[in-house]
Design an enzyme around this catalytic site. Sequence first.
Site, PDB file in Angstrom:
ATOM      1  N   THR A  13       0.801  -1.232   0.000  1.00 20.15           N
ATOM      2  CA  THR A  13       0.000   0.000   0.000  1.00 20.15           C
ATOM      3  C   THR A  13       0.832   1.279   0.000  1.00 20.15           C
ATOM      4  OG1 THR A  13      -1.428   1.345   1.434  1.00 20.15           O
ATOM      5  CG2 THR A  13      -0.203  -0.387   2.502  1.00 20.15           C
ATOM      6  N   GLU A  19       0.240   3.594   1.855  1.00 19.87           N
ATOM      7  CA  GLU A  19       0.368   4.003   3.260  1.00 19.87           C
ATOM      8  C   GLU A  19       1.781   3.732   3.781  1.00 19.87           C
ATOM      9  OE1 GLU A  19      -1.859   5.397   5.853  1.00 19.87           O
ATOM     10  OE2 GLU A  19      -2.512   6.178   3.932  1.00 19.87           O
ATOM     11  N   TYR A  70      -1.292   0.345  10.864  1.00 21.42           N
ATOM     12  CA  TYR A  70      -1.603  -0.329   9.589  1.00 21.42           C
ATOM     13  C   TYR A  70      -0.397  -0.234   8.640  1.00 21.42           C
ATOM     14  CZ  TYR A  70      -3.571  -0.851   4.869  1.00 21.42           C
ATOM     15  OH  TYR A  70      -3.796  -1.222   3.565  1.00 21.42           O
ATOM     16  N   LYS A  76       1.834  -3.341   7.261  1.00 23.86           N
ATOM     17  CA  LYS A  76       1.924  -3.594   5.820  1.00 23.86           C
ATOM     18  C   LYS A  76       3.377  -3.539   5.337  1.00 23.86           C
ATOM     19  CE  LYS A  76      -2.154  -4.371   3.980  1.00 23.86           C
ATOM     20  NZ  LYS A  76      -2.448  -5.418   3.000  1.00 23.86           N
TER      21      LYS A  76
HETATM   22  P1  NDP Z   1     -11.441  -4.712   2.392  1.00 28.20           P
HETATM   23  O1  NDP Z   1     -11.359  -4.168   3.773  1.00 28.20           O
HETATM   24  O2  NDP Z   1     -12.635  -4.394   1.557  1.00 28.20           O
HETATM   25  O3  NDP Z   1     -11.321  -6.317   2.457  1.00 28.20           O
HETATM   26  C1  NDP Z   1     -10.490  -6.956   3.371  1.00 28.20           C
HETATM   27  C2  NDP Z   1     -10.731  -8.452   3.299  1.00 28.20           C
HETATM   28  O4  NDP Z   1      -9.871  -9.101   4.260  1.00 28.20           O
HETATM   29  C3  NDP Z   1     -12.157  -8.899   3.621  1.00 28.20           C
HETATM   30  O5  NDP Z   1     -12.504  -9.973   2.786  1.00 28.20           O
HETATM   31  C4  NDP Z   1     -12.052  -9.391   5.051  1.00 28.20           C
HETATM   32  O6  NDP Z   1     -13.012 -10.341   5.412  1.00 28.20           O
HETATM   33  C5  NDP Z   1     -10.677 -10.037   4.996  1.00 28.20           C
HETATM   34  N1  NDP Z   1     -10.087 -10.270   6.314  1.00 28.20           N
HETATM   35  C6  NDP Z   1      -9.939  -9.376   7.321  1.00 28.20           C
HETATM   36  N2  NDP Z   1      -9.351  -9.970   8.385  1.00 28.20           N
HETATM   37  C7  NDP Z   1      -9.133 -11.264   8.035  1.00 28.20           C
HETATM   38  C8  NDP Z   1      -8.565 -12.378   8.698  1.00 28.20           C
HETATM   39  N3  NDP Z   1      -8.093 -12.260   9.959  1.00 28.20           N
HETATM   40  N4  NDP Z   1      -8.488 -13.554   8.041  1.00 28.20           N
HETATM   41  C9  NDP Z   1      -8.971 -13.678   6.779  1.00 28.20           C
HETATM   42  N5  NDP Z   1      -9.534 -12.654   6.103  1.00 28.20           N
HETATM   43  C10 NDP Z   1      -9.604 -11.464   6.725  1.00 28.20           C
HETATM   44  O7  NDP Z   1     -10.097  -4.268   1.640  1.00 28.20           O
HETATM   45  P2  NDP Z   1      -9.862  -3.934   0.084  1.00 28.20           P
HETATM   46  O8  NDP Z   1     -10.520  -4.940  -0.747  1.00 28.20           O
HETATM   47  O9  NDP Z   1     -10.112  -2.495  -0.122  1.00 28.20           O
HETATM   48  O10 NDP Z   1      -8.282  -4.121  -0.012  1.00 28.20           O
HETATM   49  C11 NDP Z   1      -7.692  -5.378  -0.308  1.00 28.20           C
HETATM   50  C12 NDP Z   1      -6.260  -5.399   0.182  1.00 28.20           C
HETATM   51  O11 NDP Z   1      -5.511  -4.369  -0.453  1.00 28.20           O
HETATM   52  C13 NDP Z   1      -6.091  -5.168   1.682  1.00 28.20           C
HETATM   53  O12 NDP Z   1      -5.001  -5.943   2.095  1.00 28.20           O
HETATM   54  C14 NDP Z   1      -5.755  -3.691   1.777  1.00 28.20           C
HETATM   55  O13 NDP Z   1      -5.003  -3.438   2.935  1.00 28.20           O
HETATM   56  C15 NDP Z   1      -4.937  -3.503   0.517  1.00 28.20           C
HETATM   57  N6  NDP Z   1      -4.960  -2.194  -0.081  1.00 28.20           N
HETATM   58  C16 NDP Z   1      -6.152  -1.597  -0.382  1.00 28.20           C
HETATM   59  C17 NDP Z   1      -6.179  -0.390  -1.018  1.00 28.20           C
HETATM   60  C18 NDP Z   1      -7.457   0.296  -1.347  1.00 28.20           C
HETATM   61  O14 NDP Z   1      -7.417   1.506  -1.641  1.00 28.20           O
HETATM   62  N7  NDP Z   1      -8.582  -0.397  -1.376  1.00 28.20           N
HETATM   63  C19 NDP Z   1      -4.917   0.298  -1.406  1.00 28.20           C
HETATM   64  C20 NDP Z   1      -3.719  -0.443  -1.075  1.00 28.20           C
HETATM   65  C21 NDP Z   1      -3.762  -1.643  -0.440  1.00 28.20           C
HETATM   66  P3  NDP Z   1     -14.459  -9.907   6.017  1.00 28.20           P
HETATM   67  O15 NDP Z   1     -15.226  -9.382   4.851  1.00 28.20           O
HETATM   68  O16 NDP Z   1     -15.013 -11.173   6.536  1.00 28.20           O
HETATM   69  O17 NDP Z   1     -14.169  -8.901   7.078  1.00 28.20           O
HETATM   70  P1  GDR Z   2      -6.911   5.760   3.660  1.00 32.12           P
HETATM   71  O1  GDR Z   2      -8.454   5.880   3.249  1.00 32.12           O
HETATM   72  O2  GDR Z   2      -6.685   6.028   5.090  1.00 32.12           O
HETATM   73  O3  GDR Z   2      -6.139   6.588   2.668  1.00 32.12           O
HETATM   74  O4  GDR Z   2      -6.633   4.205   3.424  1.00 32.12           O
HETATM   75  P2  GDR Z   2      -9.669   6.683   3.892  1.00 32.12           P
HETATM   76  O5  GDR Z   2     -10.673   6.794   2.819  1.00 32.12           O
HETATM   77  O6  GDR Z   2     -10.094   6.104   5.196  1.00 32.12           O
HETATM   78  O7  GDR Z   2      -9.019   8.129   4.198  1.00 32.12           O
HETATM   79  C1  GDR Z   2      -8.529   8.977   3.170  1.00 32.12           C
HETATM   80  C2  GDR Z   2      -8.242  10.359   3.722  1.00 32.12           C
HETATM   81  O8  GDR Z   2      -9.472  10.995   4.049  1.00 32.12           O
HETATM   82  C3  GDR Z   2      -9.316  11.639   5.304  1.00 32.12           C
HETATM   83  N1  GDR Z   2     -10.632  11.817   5.943  1.00 32.12           N
HETATM   84  C4  GDR Z   2     -11.460  10.831   6.339  1.00 32.12           C
HETATM   85  N2  GDR Z   2     -11.348   9.483   6.233  1.00 32.12           N
HETATM   86  C5  GDR Z   2     -12.374   8.746   6.706  1.00 32.12           C
HETATM   87  N3  GDR Z   2     -12.298   7.399   6.565  1.00 32.12           N
HETATM   88  N4  GDR Z   2     -13.458   9.279   7.318  1.00 32.12           N
HETATM   89  C6  GDR Z   2     -13.601  10.633   7.467  1.00 32.12           C
HETATM   90  O9  GDR Z   2     -14.585  11.111   8.021  1.00 32.12           O
HETATM   91  C7  GDR Z   2     -12.554  11.445   6.930  1.00 32.12           C
HETATM   92  N5  GDR Z   2     -12.352  12.789   6.883  1.00 32.12           N
HETATM   93  C8  GDR Z   2     -11.192  12.993   6.278  1.00 32.12           C
HETATM   94  C9  GDR Z   2      -8.407  10.692   6.078  1.00 32.12           C
HETATM   95  O10 GDR Z   2      -7.865  11.362   7.221  1.00 32.12           O
HETATM   96  C10 GDR Z   2      -7.394  10.360   5.000  1.00 32.12           C
HETATM   97  O11 GDR Z   2      -6.422  11.358   4.904  1.00 32.12           O
HETATM   98  C11 GDR Z   2      -7.141   3.507   2.292  1.00 32.12           C
HETATM   99  C12 GDR Z   2      -7.388   2.043   2.737  1.00 32.12           C
HETATM  100  O12 GDR Z   2      -8.047   1.358   1.700  1.00 32.12           O
HETATM  101  C13 GDR Z   2      -6.078   1.354   3.045  1.00 32.12           C
HETATM  102  O13 GDR Z   2      -6.319  -0.034   3.302  1.00 32.12           O
HETATM  103  C14 GDR Z   2      -5.165   1.493   1.836  1.00 32.12           C
HETATM  104  O14 GDR Z   2      -3.923   0.874   2.092  1.00 32.12           O
HETATM  105  C15 GDR Z   2      -4.962   2.961   1.511  1.00 32.12           C
HETATM  106  O15 GDR Z   2      -6.215   3.544   1.233  1.00 32.12           O
HETATM  107  C16 GDR Z   2      -4.072   3.164   0.288  1.00 32.12           C
END
Ligand code: NDP
Ligand code: GDR
Length: 323
Positions: free
Chosen positions: A126, A128, A150, A154
Amino acid sequence: MTKSALITGITGQDGAYLAKLLLDKGYKVHGLVARRSSDSRWRLREMGVEADIVYLDGDMADACSVQRAVIKSAPDEVYNLAAQSFVAASWDQPVTTGIVDGLGVTHLLEAIRQFSPHTRFYQASTSEMFGLIQAEQQDENTPFYPRSPYGVAKLYGHWITVNYRESFNLHASSGILFNHESPLRGIEFVTRKVTDAAARIKQGKQQTLALGNIDAKRDWGFAGDYVEAMWLMLQQDKPDDYVVATGVTTTVREMCRIAFDHVGLNYRDYVKIDPAFFRPAEVEVLLGNPAKAQRVLGWKPKTDLDTLIRMMMDADMQRVAKE
Ligand code: NDP
Ligand code: GDR
């Protein structure tokens, strides 16, 4: 020969898009699913693929179950998407986040090393990990400086992937993905929180929207585009690490404007700043450089932020109307 894939985190946003992509390519898709007391397969239903997946019970914190899933699925490719992925929650659950997002990766790599060393592995790293950015635009050579439990967990997952690649010659790649969103995004993430609220406000079901730091900037793309990059990484002869991003960064404030504009509202009339949503340490700005992914994988983002937010707004308007 039909290829076998194992996706951890298959019930999450990316898991649903990736499962659909792999099924469309003719893969047999297995999903590691953690036990939950309530339904966690709604995204797979939305994508129309729920019945096409082989589900394997397991949890990333439980090495035995991860090992069993690898043995049972005999995968050509493993995509490790499972994580506690909400940054803000990682300060409340730093240990769980460390175990699932960090050590969990080792559980999977160890299982592959011991029982299936030919398997190709994708790690969901990520942006992050860049945290307090050390370069204006971040690429594969930018030093890391995570700012949350987090991000720290990661970073462990990222380096253990690199380490197993170098130590045991595994085909293990790490995708350093910047924020990517979709109508299937969890409601706690800021884009979905905003599109859901704008839809509710428009339909008279909510009055205001409380947000934290709306000056934060993110490089937002569409999840459907980003899962293609994951797949492409595992089709290369050599494993490697790639930044996947759009190369455009936008404030949360501007993203709110786009969403509210789409339903004919002015966000300034509804958004309130609430200190409860500020984080103990913030990642103020992220901007990725996807040049390597473009050069080596031939990957390019297809969806700009405006199109993405409109897609999410339309889906939320329809969903809220049915409630
Ligand atoms: P989500 O939060 O939507 O999905 C996370 C998944 O992980 C869910 O299926 C959840 O299951 C599962 N999970 C959580 N804990 C466990 C566990 N202990 N054992 C097995 N499964 C588990 O994330 P995204 O789809 O958005 O992201 C996918 C991956 O990419 C993550 O690793 C995230 O950190 C990473 N990532 C995401 C980004 C983004 O912008 N979306 C950017 C960069 C990286 P359940 O539904 O049952 O909770
Ligand atoms: P992020 O996503 O932390 O970048 O992680 P999020 O959408 O939670 O926050 C993005 C930015 O928005 C600001 N923010 C708020 N965020 C949330 N959630 N709620 C609020 O009310 C709010 N107000 C302002 C946050 O401070 C932040 O700066 C996501 C996840 O998918 C991670 O798992 C992944 O690794 C990174 O993106 C890349």
